[in-house]
Enzyme design. Structure first.
Site, PDB file in Angstrom:
ATOM      1  N   TYR A  14     -12.623  -1.991  -3.144  1.00 53.50           N
ATOM      2  CA  TYR A  14     -13.063  -2.066  -1.746  1.00 53.50           C
ATOM      3  C   TYR A  14     -14.588  -1.943  -1.597  1.00 53.50           C
ATOM      4  O   TYR A  14     -15.075  -1.585  -0.525  1.00 53.50           O
ATOM      5  CB  TYR A  14     -12.352  -0.993  -0.919  1.00 53.50           C
ATOM      6  CG  TYR A  14     -10.911  -1.363  -0.596  1.00 53.50           C
ATOM      7  CD1 TYR A  14     -10.617  -2.401   0.286  1.00 53.50           C
ATOM      8  CD2 TYR A  14      -9.852  -0.685  -1.169  1.00 53.50           C
ATOM      9  CE1 TYR A  14      -9.304  -2.746   0.587  1.00 53.50           C
ATOM     10  CE2 TYR A  14      -8.523  -1.023  -0.869  1.00 53.50           C
ATOM     11  CZ  TYR A  14      -8.271  -2.059   0.015  1.00 53.50           C
ATOM     12  OH  TYR A  14      -6.974  -2.407   0.315  1.00 53.50           O
ATOM     13  N   HIS A  61      -2.027  -5.476   1.664  1.00 56.41           N
ATOM     14  CA  HIS A  61      -3.313  -6.156   1.508  1.00 56.41           C
ATOM     15  C   HIS A  61      -3.053  -7.634   1.300  1.00 56.41           C
ATOM     16  O   HIS A  61      -2.061  -8.001   0.665  1.00 56.41           O
ATOM     17  CB  HIS A  61      -4.051  -5.601   0.281  1.00 56.41           C
ATOM     18  CG  HIS A  61      -5.259  -6.418  -0.107  1.00 56.41           C
ATOM     19  ND1 HIS A  61      -6.474  -6.273   0.518  1.00 56.41           N
ATOM     20  CD2 HIS A  61      -5.418  -7.420  -1.011  1.00 56.41           C
ATOM     21  CE1 HIS A  61      -7.334  -7.150  -0.007  1.00 56.41           C
ATOM     22  NE2 HIS A  61      -6.721  -7.850  -0.931  1.00 56.41           N
ATOM     23  N   GLU A 116      -9.603 -10.564  -7.268  1.00 56.19           N
ATOM     24  CA  GLU A 116      -8.708  -9.419  -7.076  1.00 56.19           C
ATOM     25  C   GLU A 116      -7.514  -9.482  -8.034  1.00 56.19           C
ATOM     26  O   GLU A 116      -7.089  -8.459  -8.582  1.00 56.19           O
ATOM     27  CB  GLU A 116      -8.238  -9.375  -5.617  1.00 56.19           C
ATOM     28  CG  GLU A 116      -9.384  -9.052  -4.664  1.00 56.19           C
ATOM     29  CD  GLU A 116      -9.019  -9.184  -3.182  1.00 56.19           C
ATOM     30  OE1 GLU A 116      -9.882  -8.868  -2.343  1.00 56.19           O
ATOM     31  OE2 GLU A 116      -7.877  -9.591  -2.862  1.00 56.19           O
ATOM     32  N   ASN A 174      -1.883   0.274   6.814  1.00 55.99           N
ATOM     33  CA  ASN A 174      -1.323  -0.972   7.366  1.00 55.99           C
ATOM     34  C   ASN A 174      -0.459  -1.762   6.383  1.00 55.99           C
ATOM     35  O   ASN A 174      -0.358  -2.983   6.470  1.00 55.99           O
ATOM     36  CB  ASN A 174      -2.441  -1.821   7.983  1.00 55.99           C
ATOM     37  CG  ASN A 174      -3.482  -2.230   6.976  1.00 55.99           C
ATOM     38  OD1 ASN A 174      -3.385  -1.883   5.804  1.00 55.99           O
ATOM     39  ND2 ASN A 174      -4.480  -2.966   7.421  1.00 55.99           N
ATOM     40  N   LYS A 234       0.826  -1.211   0.000  1.00 55.26           N
ATOM     41  CA  LYS A 234       0.000   0.000   0.000  1.00 55.26           C
ATOM     42  C   LYS A 234       0.863   1.264   0.000  1.00 55.26           C
ATOM     43  O   LYS A 234       2.075   1.210   0.247  1.00 55.26           O
ATOM     44  CB  LYS A 234      -0.923  -0.045   1.218  1.00 55.26           C
ATOM     45  CG  LYS A 234      -1.898  -1.232   1.193  1.00 55.26           C
ATOM     46  CD  LYS A 234      -2.826  -1.194   2.406  1.00 55.26           C
ATOM     47  CE  LYS A 234      -3.847  -2.324   2.370  1.00 55.26           C
ATOM     48  NZ  LYS A 234      -4.800  -2.216   3.511  1.00 55.26           N
TER      49      LYS A 234
END
Ligand code: IDP
Ligand code: MG
Length: 139
Positions: free
Chosen positions: A51, A117, A128, A114, A11
């Site tokens: 998302y 993913h 995905e 965080n 990310k």
């Protein structure tokens, strides 16, 4: 049946903090091989769609804003039991709860930022992965 593949994104915070190389090394050291990889930046539409399951959650807007705030690295990874083993390697969603030695414990900044993913099921790993890569980009 397990497909032995999962999908990940490093990310924006992980790239911003210069930890992408270290995170990829941890992934390889854990026995995953790379089947597809790209350095890219999500558009707002892509982040919203990716998302979509969280659309009703209070953090959805913040999540989309964050995931479009800078480049990411997207990848398809292969290993026996890939989905579950990768979730173990990344650790809990909130780095404060993540086990020692996990990627999020080492590199994540916060619950929102965080670092990585990881897909939560074989079905989602396929969806995905195909969201980010064409058939010709997957090896
Ligand atoms: P996961 O990434 O561990 O599967 P999810 O519950 O699927 O966690 O949430 C997706 C992402 O949304 C998280 O990785 C994190 O970046 C963000 N997120 C989850 N919960 C919160 C929250 O309460 N506040 C802000 N961001 C959140
Ligand atoms: Mg999730």
């Amino acid at each position: 049946m397990s497909t032995n593949r999962t999908f990940t994104m490093l990310k924006p915070d992980a790239l911003e903090s210069g930890q992408a190389g270290n995170i990829i090394q941890m992934i390889l050291d854990a026995g995953f091989s790379i089947k597809a990889m790209k350095y890219t930046r999500l558009s707002e539409d892509q982040a919203k769609k990716f998302y979509e399951v969280h659309a009703e959650r209070p953090f959805y807007g913040e999540l989309v804003e964050y995931m479009t705030s800078g480049p990411i690295i997207a990848a398809i990874l292969e290993k026996e039991n890939a989905v579950a083993d990768f979730r173990t390697l990344i650790g809990a969603t909130n780095p404060a709860d993540a086990a020692e030695g996990t990627i999020r414990k080492k590199y994540a900044e916060s619950l929102a930022k965080n670092a990585v993913h990881g897909s939560d099921s074989d079905d989602n790993a396929k969806i995905e992965g195909e969201f980010h890569f064409s058939a010709a980009e997957i090896f």
